[in-house]
Design an enzyme around this catalytic site. Structure first.
Site, short mmCIF file in Angstrom:
data_model
loop_
_atom_site.label_atom_id
_atom_site.label_comp_id
_atom_site.label_asym_id
_atom_site.label_seq_id
_atom_site.Cartn_x
_atom_site.Cartn_y
_atom_site.Cartn_z
N GLU A 111 0.82 -1.20 0.00
CA GLU A 111 0.00 0.00 0.00
C GLU A 111 0.86 1.26 0.00
OE1 GLU A 111 -2.48 -0.29 3.48
OE2 GLU A 111 -2.98 -2.38 3.06
N CYS A 124 3.41 8.32 1.51
CA CYS A 124 3.85 7.31 2.47
C CYS A 124 3.95 6.00 1.71
CB CYS A 124 2.83 7.20 3.61
SG CYS A 124 3.22 5.93 4.83
N CYS A 131 5.55 -7.51 7.07
CA CYS A 131 6.59 -7.04 7.98
C CYS A 131 6.90 -8.15 8.98
CB CYS A 131 6.12 -5.78 8.72
SG CYS A 131 7.38 -5.07 9.83
N CYS A 135 4.93 -6.32 15.68
CA CYS A 135 4.30 -5.43 16.67
C CYS A 135 2.81 -5.76 16.75
CB CYS A 135 4.50 -3.97 16.27
SG CYS A 135 6.25 -3.49 16.17
N CYS A 138 -0.12 -3.52 15.20
CA CYS A 138 0.03 -3.11 13.81
C CYS A 138 -0.54 -4.17 12.88
CB CYS A 138 1.52 -2.87 13.51
SG CYS A 138 1.87 -2.57 11.76
N CYS A 366 -1.56 1.44 7.59
CA CYS A 366 -1.02 0.54 6.60
C CYS A 366 -1.22 -0.90 7.01
CB CYS A 366 0.47 0.81 6.37
SG CYS A 366 0.68 2.04 5.08
#
Length: 374
Positions: A111, A124, A131, A135, A138, A366
């Site tokens: 994105e 951005c 990822c 976390c 997130c 995101c």
């Protein structure tokens, strides 16, 4: 209902995945010239293609009228292969916030978000598909790491945003893309080679690159300390944004699992060293989470941690009202608690801003949009 098991930290992308096609943006200008010669094309065509891509911001061969008609398709195929396809574009804020979900050549989803303000236009961008930093608050981190993006895949998000601004697609008339933030999907410093390549391409003068000011490029990290130290030696004065989210190890170990490898003290010291070396002010990113990290005493502790390195203007804090994911226990702080957090930081001399949150109605955080495309 039991809490989901924490995901492991993943530093290395899975092996064995096919690589995206080589693109002009993967190469320096000299490498493009050599690639043209290897393809049996005149070397100077590489510079012409670079002018079209980075300076004129065109992709359509029909617009490349300085190229021989018979060679245009071959040149575009050699230097500008399709890297990503827009799947969905959602708009908010009267069309001045545009979030795009991209499908990469292998089906991976990433994105980017283009945001036009009165005085600037910021994009951005993502640096990884998924990822590996795990976390828990997130959306991207909870999806795991699929693969690293290539330099060109990273750069192309910016070029498309610059093209949208230059063509007047974004309400407000023709304009110029001014700022890039590596705050989309992925941990930028975990994809070191491609991200540094992208930063160099974005900041190199046209037609070698896009010609943006390094001071208007922000690279975010959850705190890969060795890479922060390496970034300070690269000679590119980008802004470093450290996603801290907690001033104490006990809480940060939970919120940002990389903290189990590099403590708050080690991480903040690396950020301070970056500021000392580059003379660039570091941004401390702090997502405000209700009853988790927004207590007044944590504001005092955060200020004390940062002030322990001196008050020479090396740092500022950027508070982020959390954009919660559906069904998550993580939610935004009460506005009164947010105001008190700001007050306490400023009382101790820490410059503090609260991020202008955009795109809540279009799944602005995101990973939220990609998570719905299953």
């Amino acid at each position: 209902m039991s809490e989901p098991k924490p995901l492991p930290l993943v530093f290395d992308a899975p092996r064995g995945r096919a690589k995206p096609p080589r693109h002009l943006a993967d190469l320096t200008l000299a490498e493009r010239v050599e690639a043209a010669k290897q393809a049996g094309l005149p070397g100077f065509r590489a510079k012409q293609m670079s002018v079209h891509y980075f300076e004129r911001l065109v992709h359509d061969p029909a617009e490349m009228t300085d190229l021989p008609a018979a060679q245009r398709e071959e040149l575009v195929g050699t230097f500008l292969p399709d890297l990503m396809t827009p799947i969905r574009t959602l708009e908010a804020d009267g069309g001045t916030t545009r979030k795009t979900l991209w499908k990469l050549f292998d089906g991976a989803l990433v994105e980017s978000v283009l945001m036009r303000y009165t005085d600037r236009a910021t994009i951005c961008i993502s640096s990884q598909a998924g990822c590996g930093m795990a976390c828990p608050f997130c959306a991207t981190g909870q999806g795991g790491l699929q693969r690293n993006m290539s330099t060109a895949e990273i750069v192309h998000q910016v070029v498309v945003g610059a093209r949208a601004m230059a063509s007047g697609e974004v309400p407000g008339g023709r304009g110029r893309l001014s700022n890039v933030v590596f705050m989309g999907m992925g941990e930028p410093l975990a994809n070191w080679k491609a991200v540094i390549g992208a930063v160099r391409r974005l900041t190199s003068p046209t037609p070698d690159g896009l010609g943006l000011s390094a001071r208007h490029v922000t690279v975010s990290t959850v705190g890969l300390v060795p890479r922060i130290k390496q970034l300070a030696t690269e000679g590119i004065p980008v802004t470093l944004a450290l996603s801290l989210h907690a001033p104490d190890d006990e809480l940060r170990n939970e919120l940002v699992p990389i903290n189990t490898r590099f403590s708050v003290a080690e991480t903040v010291e690396a950020a301070w060293e970056y500021a000392r070396t580059t003379k660039r002010r570091v941004s401390i990113e702090y997502a405000m989470m209700r009853d988790i990290n927004d207590q007044a005493w944590r504001a005092d502790l955060l200020a004390d941690v940062l002030n322990s390195y001196g008050d020479w203007g090396w740092v500022h804090v950027n508070l982020i009202p959390l954009n919660p994911t559906p069904g998550s226990k993580w939610t935004a702080s009460d506005p009164a608690d947010e105001r008190e957090f700001v007050r306490r930081l400023e009382a101790k001399g820490i410059p503090t801003t609260v991020r202008d949150t955009r795109g809540r109605e279009i799944d602005g955080a995101c990973g939220q949009l990609a998570a719905t495309e299953v």
